[in-house]
Design an enzyme around this catalytic site. Structure first.
Site, mmCIF file in Angstrom:
data_model
loop_
_atom_site.group_PDB
_atom_site.id
_atom_site.type_symbol
_atom_site.label_atom_id
_atom_site.label_comp_id
_atom_site.label_asym_id
_atom_site.label_seq_id
_atom_site.Cartn_x
_atom_site.Cartn_y
_atom_site.Cartn_z
ATOM 1 C CG ASP A 1 43.825 14.108 -15.495
ATOM 2 O OD1 ASP A 1 44.487 14.764 -15.512
ATOM 3 O OD2 ASP A 1 43.692 13.228 -14.904
ATOM 4 C CD GLU B 1 48.125 20.163 -8.413
ATOM 5 O OE1 GLU B 1 47.207 19.149 -9.025
ATOM 6 O OE2 GLU B 1 47.765 20.990 -8.611
#
Lengths: 265, 397
Positions: free
Chosen positions: A60, A49
């Protein structure tokens, strides 16, 4: 069969689970990322990824946020990432999935993105801030181009949403193990098991679990439950420590230990 | 309540819900609870009670005679949101959302703040209703608005510094969204402007529309007719949309939203999204943004922390494209001149945010006839900015 489906089939046939390794593209430069991807593939990662850096990454935690800042400082753009993917495709056939915030894709142009990404050799796309409700325009474009759009489910998802995502998601379903952000600590593995079982009621599509998987022990436990194990922040931390030859060596050793943990379930 | 947005939170092409899956059920719950509350006369009565007895509504519509004469044109009325408890319009929204928090059975609220006005308004209602409260604020803004940081702490709120990115409002919103994603089962996020994912832009507009509803009644009483112009500053755009909404159906009423021109549009250091921005997605909504060619959000600049943000509310983007509302900008310098003018002509010290709207009125009013009427939303008072103004004038206190 596309590269993502093949990867899941191959690991299934071998009686192991799929290891999905995340790195931030361009952290600290795209040349480094290319080297890291090859090292991860060599060390046993089944799918890579690649994070697309964004200035305001709401899903995040600090580790990946800082990686994005480093990548942006070295001038990484989505266009440059696609060029790096094209270059990687001359060296490896490992499935490559981009994880991008919606504005990066939108700004590039959804149709142009699907076309260029597939042409470069990208296999899938994860957009953490694009729930299926907002995927109306990109979904048919991606289907037509042959790009897997991978949707996410979370501990808070209702049965109705589980069913909808299970139907729409291609390649795999990304189950977010916890209510939180990347790099948080996974504590409730029993709940993950329950939810993965629920999702499986709706689909044959593989379910991969990410967020909070930091050690081979975590990976082993999640591998017992799910079809795939996604590790991000723990790898990004190794890269953040810096120094290319050492980083590659550490990434290799850590990825090997993660892969080993997905064999013994 | 209103026709826009549609069921998916869209104002035409704008709005929507670009947030992590984890938050979708919470947004669904909020939409349901809000819809239910709107249909519940008890909720309306409760909200009205607190707005009247606690906030101090209705706020007056004041005819600024000396300012009008000085500028030599239209009659200028000021909607006195600076007289709301806590000193700005922000509390109209936080009271409403706090009441909804109680209805959802949640015990903790979080918020972002830029200028600190919204943070103070959240800290205030948290104290009022016994909710645990945490406010995220960029360290750059904490420095610019030290007084408001202390006010929040005095009210019993935890102020958490945000060191990430540009250390201003956009980073505080990102951090608040991360907290909400983590604690969504127990926590309500009291967003402060008509931004974010549906239903926030709709709900916050509805709570702020009390400004326009009162203004409509008051101007009809004072002038026997509707105003020619409404002028308000636009950061996220809650005070402006609150004033404008009840007038949108009256085609003759012109509306101007004033953005922060910073050091000038050509300098690149501003927050005028409609001047040089383009369509994109930030913090859950599709709207006009300041971004680069790769879709990275650009840093903004304004003397006013409350206007210093890269995106504008999606409903504003809709009315901008429809040309129903026009948008202008005022520079830092023009806002400072306006700050002095209102202070010294009317004895009203404006916050630096509405000082931008006053700066626009200084240009607009002289071009109009004496029979014409402008209503300006004086969205907050300037006490919080005194230190900042002293710094800008080179005065040490």
């Amino acid at each position: 069969m596309n590269r993502i489906d093949s990867a899941f089939q191959r690991t299934r046939e071998r009686g192991e689970k799929t290891l999905i390794a995340y790195v931030m593209a361009g952290d600290p430069t795209l040349e480094d990322t290319e080297a890291y991807v090859l090292a991860l593939a060599q060390a046993g990662a089944d799918i890579i990824e690649l994070g697309v850096p964004f200035s305001d990454p709401i899903a995040d935690g600090p580790v990946i946020q800082q990686a994005a800042e480093r990548a942006l400082r070295s001038g990484t753009t989505l266009k440059a990432i696609l060029a790096a993917v094209r270059s990687l495709r001359t060296k490896t056939q490992i499935p490559l999935v981009l994880m991008a915030y919606y504005n990066s894709v939108f700004r590039y142009g959804e149709a142009a993105f699907c076309r260029d990404a597939v042409a470069a050799g990208v296999d899938g796309l994860i957009v953490p801030d694009m729930p299926p409700d907002e995927a109306g325009t990109i979904h048919p474009l991606a289907e037509a181009a042959g790009l897997d759009v991978i949707f996410l489910l979370a501990p808070t998802s209702t049965a109705k949403r589980e069913a909808a995502v299970a139907r729409l998601s291609r390649g795999f379903i990304y189950y977010v193990s916890l209510t939180g952000i990347t790099g948080a600590k996974l504590t409730d593995k029993a709940d993950v098991e329950k939810k993965v079982r629920e999702i499986r009621r709706y689909t044959q599509t593989p379910v991969a679990v990410g967020f909070g998987i930091a050690t081979p022990e975590d990976a082993r436990e999640v591998a017992r439950i799910a079809d795939g194990v996604i590790v991000g922040s723990a790898l990004v931390k190794i890269i953040a420590a810096g120094g290319l030859p050492v980083v590659t060596k550490r990434l290799t050793a850590f990825t090997r230990s993660l892969k080993a943990a997905t064999l013994s379930s | 309540m209103m026709q826009l947005p549609n069921a998916r939170g869209r104002f035409g092409a704008f709005g929507g819900r670009y947030v992590p899956e984890t938050l979708i059920p919470a947004l669904d719950e909020l939409s349901r609870k809000y819809d239910k509350a709107c249909r519940d006369p008890k909720f309306k009565a409760e909200l009205d009670y607190y707005l009247r007895q606690y906030v101090g509504r209705p706020t007056p519509l004041y005819y600024a005679e000396r300012l009008s004469k000085k500028l030599g044109g239209a009659k200028i009325y000021l909607k006195r949101e600076d007289l709301c408890h806590t000193g700005a319009h922000k509390i109209n929204n936080t009271i409403g959302q706090a009441l909804l928090t109680l209805r959802m059975g949640k015990k903790r609220v979080i918020a972002e703040t830029g200028a600190g006005q919204h943070g103070v308004a959240v800290a205030t209602v948290a104290a009022l209703f016994g909710l645990q409260c945490e406010v995220y604020m960029g360290t750059e803004d904490m420095e610019r608005q030290a007084l408001n940081v202390f006010r929040m702490r005095l009210l019993g709120t935890t102020v958490t510094p945000v060191h990430a990115g540009s250390r201003t409002l956009k980073d505080a919103i990102s951090e608040a969204m991360r907290d909400w994603t983590t604690n969504v089962r127990t926590t309500h996020y009291i967003l402060g402007s008509v931004l974010g994912a549906h239903p926030y832009p709709m709900m916050i507009r509805d709570f702020q529309s009390v400004i326009g509803r009162e203004t409509r009644k008051q101007i009809l009483q004072a002038e026997g007719r509707l105003p020619d112009y409404l002028v308000a500053c636009v950061g996220g755009g809650s005070n402006s949309i609150g004033l404008f909404t009840p007038f949108l159906k009256h085609r003759k009423v012109k509306m101007v939203g004033v953005e922060a021109g910073g050091l000038g549009i050509e300098s690149g250091k501003h927050a005028a999204r409609f001047a040089t921005g383009s369509v994109g997605v930030l913090h859950g909504t599709m709207t006009y943004l300041l971004q680069d060619d790769d879709g990275q959000i650009q840093l903004t600049h304004s003397v006013s922390a409350g206007l210093d943000y890269a995106a504008v509310g999606p409903e504003h983007a809709f009315y901008k494209e429809r040309e129903r509302i026009s948008y202008a900008s005022a520079t830092d310098e023009e806002a400072m001149v306006a700050f002095d003018l209102l202070s010294q002509t009317e004895g009203l010290m404006p916050a630096l945010e509405p000082a931008h709207a006053i700066a626009h009125v200084m240009k607009l009013a002289p071009t109009l006839k004496r029979s014409q009427v402008i209503v300006l939303n004086l969205s907050g008072r300037g006490d919080k900015d005194v230190q900042q103004v002293a710094r800008l004038k080179g005065v040490s206190l």
